[in-house]
Design an enzyme around this catalytic site. Structure first.
Site, PDB file in Angstrom:
ATOM      1  N   GLU A   1       0.835  -1.206   0.000  1.00 13.51           N
ATOM      2  CA  GLU A   1       0.000   0.000   0.000  1.00 13.51           C
ATOM      3  C   GLU A   1       0.868   1.255   0.000  1.00 13.51           C
ATOM      4  O   GLU A   1       0.528   2.261  -0.625  1.00 13.51           O
ATOM      5  CB  GLU A   1      -0.955   0.007   1.197  1.00 13.51           C
ATOM      6  CG  GLU A   1      -1.939  -1.170   1.231  1.00 13.51           C
ATOM      7  CD  GLU A   1      -2.714  -1.364  -0.067  1.00 13.51           C
ATOM      8  OE1 GLU A   1      -2.899  -0.392  -0.811  1.00 13.51           O
ATOM      9  OE2 GLU A   1      -3.103  -2.511  -0.346  1.00 13.51           O
TER      10      GLU A   1
ATOM     11  N   GLU B   1      -0.494  -1.702 -10.555  1.00 15.54           N
ATOM     12  CA  GLU B   1       0.138  -2.416  -9.436  1.00 15.54           C
ATOM     13  C   GLU B   1       1.664  -2.423  -9.527  1.00 15.54           C
ATOM     14  O   GLU B   1       2.331  -3.119  -8.774  1.00 15.54           O
ATOM     15  CB  GLU B   1      -0.378  -3.855  -9.341  1.00 15.54           C
ATOM     16  CG  GLU B   1      -1.864  -3.977  -9.040  1.00 15.54           C
ATOM     17  CD  GLU B   1      -2.275  -3.396  -7.683  1.00 15.54           C
ATOM     18  OE1 GLU B   1      -1.416  -3.345  -6.774  1.00 15.54           O
ATOM     19  OE2 GLU B   1      -3.435  -2.975  -7.551  1.00 15.54           O
TER      20      GLU B   1
ATOM     21  N   GLY C   1     -15.256  -6.475 -12.775  1.00 15.81           N
ATOM     22  CA  GLY C   1     -14.755  -5.597 -13.833  1.00 15.81           C
ATOM     23  C   GLY C   1     -13.642  -6.216 -14.675  1.00 15.81           C
ATOM     24  O   GLY C   1     -12.945  -5.504 -15.384  1.00 15.81           O
TER      25      GLY C   1
HETATM   26 ZN    ZN Z   1      -2.545  -2.841  -4.963  1.00 17.60          ZN
END
Ligand code: ZN
Length: 697
Positions: free
Chosen positions: A483, A512, A619
């Site tokens: 994070e 990511e 999605g």
């Molecule tokens: Zn992530």
């Protein structure tokens, strides 16, 4: 704001300076602030539509300025819903939600704005825009076009019909899966059948039993049962790993694999219809297949590039998956299992193998990772790599809970460039689970003045007990690094337009990169050892535990990779080559792909697709590959550091600055392939991911 309204002036959601006042926001503030903002924005939008000039200043800038009010008025409400949820706040949120959604649609479907964007792209003004501005305009045009703004007449009517039907199909699909999941239970009555289960499984299943039992049935306890097995993943997975009753495992597995495939919960027809409608929708927008439409807004250039990645990763990982299964089979035989290894045996025997090889538990590691030491290590690493200093601000009042800490981020010249809130612990009563990074305020210019980015880092770590600090599991450490990686990209951005600063506007198969990049450092010995010290004795992490952590990272990674590839390849095939109206069914496609991937042939009655919510109600349609795509990027980016030597401080520093000035600084301001090439000097390859996964040599 109308100065004559003192109530509105005192509403913390209406201010647009400094940090949001999370400590002062009450549910009563929501409706008046949103109402005020909606009125204001309606006026502004009408004015923009009537008088717009196809220039940055005449169109994009006013739209972005409008967004600032939402960042202050609506952003905090959504955030508080996740971290300080109350019935009253939920009601307040719900009471205005439909109006906000309607306003969003009104803007995104505005013909006048669409026309203005096109005139800007095709006109004289285009040459005056910088690269970031052009990307923002192009992205807005693309998303408007994908939403059907450019269609007229019959095509438009049909497009809207399809959109409505697809949204209904998606809801029906997930409801069927939910109902089918709920419809099955297996009660375990004999304590012998629960032999070897972990405490947590006994607790969860005993609770399920008590929730569902008839009133005069006896109460279950987690020690004595009865235990109710369900198909919910937190129950299903540990049950398959730990139930010694092979017949029970087989029953539960078979039901799981045929969920939502018969009776009135059957998803089969929905699958065919959805695939067919998606293909038609893509056609109306000028694409040959739905996969091409999906990739139009992603980093991956085309289906061939995705297929190329699948092929490389599959060729490398499948032999390891075969080996993994041989090991599991051998262990089962050694332990006296005479039946041939079937699907419902794999999780069980893999878990035995894992226990045999890496006999460490979370609880053994926790004392070595007190949270303050881990954050010190993480901040130290960030300083070394990116030249930033992170300071805690002790007396920040705007926080929503006393556990929350607020930090400033300074650059090498000691100027503040960003800040963040860290909300580290779980609070089951009012905070949602999981971990996430959320934007609080974007970096942007408001009337010439630079506003700095602020982010939320939220985790669900174990709270401190007594005067001991929070002790983290290794997984929690990795999650914090992950994070924080997202947060770095949001905070170290140098883009001044909110639509492309930080993580905004990054193609989602590339989003990511920074987060997974940071995770890699948890396996770097000096970094990990530097933040591990026993909370009571101060002892370093024992060498053998470190080795086990590293080895466990690649346990069964061939099998795991093949499984993810199987899902990704099936998804792509269904949305590209497959003809939903032809003779080959979606289930045939699933079997055809599985012949190349699955080491144990899939069962003839396999109806996995009927429960594949990611692509039929989430999605991820023609996007499941994104998981692997971004892993390729993050592993390859990290390998640049490996190439210069992770312990070569001056080189690591140099590369760290380069990563900061490219991936972290540019973010959504350029195409992610260009950003990657600028950092790495070449396009990404799968080599590093395969090596990190232990699938090379
Ligand atoms: Zn992530």
């Amino acid at each position: 704001m109308s100065e004559s309204d003192p109530q509105l002036a005192a509403n913390p959601l209406v201010q647009m300076e400094g940090l949001p006042k999370f400590n002062l926001i009450e549910p009563d503030h929501v409706a008046p602030a949103v109402k005020h903002l909606l009125e204001q924005c309606e006026r502004q939008i009408s004015e923009i539509e009537q008088t717009l000039e196809p220039t940055w200043e005449g169109l994009l800038q006013p739209l972005e300025e409008m967004d600032l009010g939402w960042e202050y008025a609506w952003g905090p409400v959504c955030h508080l819903l996740s971290v300080k949820n109350t019935e009253a706040l939920r009601e307040a949120h719900k009471s205005v939600l439909s109006e906000i959604v309607a306003f969003g649609l009104r803007v995104s479907q505005s013909q006048a704005i669409y026309k203005g964007l096109r005139e800007l792209r095709d006109g004289q003004g285009w040459t005056h825009l910088d690269g970031v501005q052009r990307r923002i305009v192009e992205r807005q045009l693309r998303s408007a076009e994908h939403a059907g703004v450019g269609l007229e007449g019959e095509a438009k009517t049909r497009f809207n019909e399809i959109a409505e039907q697809l949204s209904k199909n998606s809801t029906d699909f997930s409801n069927h899966v939910l109902d089918a999941t709920k419809a099955f239970t297996l009660d375990i009555l004999d304590p012998q059948d629960a032999d070897g289960w972990p405490e947590s499984l006994k607790r969860v299943t005993s609770q399920s039993y008590n929730q569902g039992k008839a009133e005069d049935d006896p109460e279950s306890t987690s020690e004595r049962g009865p235990w109710r097995i369900t198909l919910d993943l937190p129950c299903f997975i540990p049950f398959m790993q730990h139930s010694k009753r092979r017949d029970h495992r087989e029953d539960v597995y078979r039901v799981f694999l045929t969920r939502a495939s018969d009776g009135n919960l059957d998803n089969s027809d929905l699958i065919t219809q959805t695939l067919s409608l998606r293909k038609e929708r893509a056609g109306l927008l000028g694409f040959d297949t739905y996969a091409e439409l999906s990739l139009d807004s992603k980093m991956a250039p085309d289906v061939d590039a995705v297929q190329g990645m699948f092929d490389e990763l599959l060729a490398a990982s499948r032999p390891y998956a075969v080996e993994d299964l041989d090991e599991v089979r051998k262990l089962a035989e050694d332990e006296g299992e005479s039946a041939p290894l079937e699907h419902w045996d794999v999780a069980f025997w893999s878990e035995r193998l894992r226990e045999k090889r890496f006999d460490f538990t979370d609880d053994q590691l926790r004392p070595y990772f007190p949270l303050p030491r881990v954050t010190d290590g993480l901040f130290g690493l960030s300083q070394k790599l990116f030249g930033i200093t992170i300071d805690i601000v002790e007396d920040e009042e705007s926080v929503w809970h006393s556990d929350v800490r607020y930090f400033r981020v300074l650059n090498e010249k000691s100027d503040q460039i960003a800040s963040f809130y860290l909300d580290p612990y779980s609070r089951p009563q009012d905070k949602r689970g999981g971990a996430w990074m959320g934007g609080c305020l974007s970096r942007r210019r408001v009337r010439g003045e630079l506003r700095l980015p602020v982010v939320h880092l939220c985790c669900n770590g174990t709270p401190p007990v007594g005067d001991q600090p929070s002790l983290m599991s290794f997984r929690e450490v990795e999650t914090l690094f992950h994070e924080f990686g997202h947060g770095l990209q949001a905070m170290l951005t140098t883009v001044d337009y909110a639509d492309a600063s930080g993580t905004s506007g990054i193609e989602w198969d590339a989003v990511e990169l920074a987060s997974q990049f940071m995770e890699n450092w948890c396996y770097h010995k000096p970094t990990l050892m530097g933040m591990a010290a026993h909370v009571e004795t101060g002892d370093p992490l024992p060498e053998d535990l470190f080795k086990k952590i590293v080895a466990a990272r690649t346990f069964r990674s061939g099998s795991n990779m093949v499984r993810q590839l199987e899902f990704g390849m099936t998804d792509m095939e269904l949305h590209h080559h497959h003809d939903p109206d032809g003779s080959e069914s979606a289930f045939d496609v699933r079997s055809r792909i599985a012949e190349r991937t699955s080491v144990i042939p899939i069962l003839p009655e396999d109806r996995f697709l009927c429960g594949f919510g990611h692509i039929f109600s989430g999605g991820y349609a023609a996007g499941y590959y994104s998981y692997k795509w971004s892993e390729v990027l993050s592993a390859d980016a990290f390998s640049a550091f490996e190439e210069v030597g992770l312990d070569n401080d001056s080189e690591v520093e140099r590369l760290g600055r380069k990563f900061r000035d490219t991936v972290l600084a540019i973010g959504g301001g350029q195409h992610p392939m260009d950003v990657f090439v600028e950092f790495r000097g070449r396009k990404p390859t799968t080599e590093a991911l395969l090596r990190h996964s232990g699938l090379r040599g």
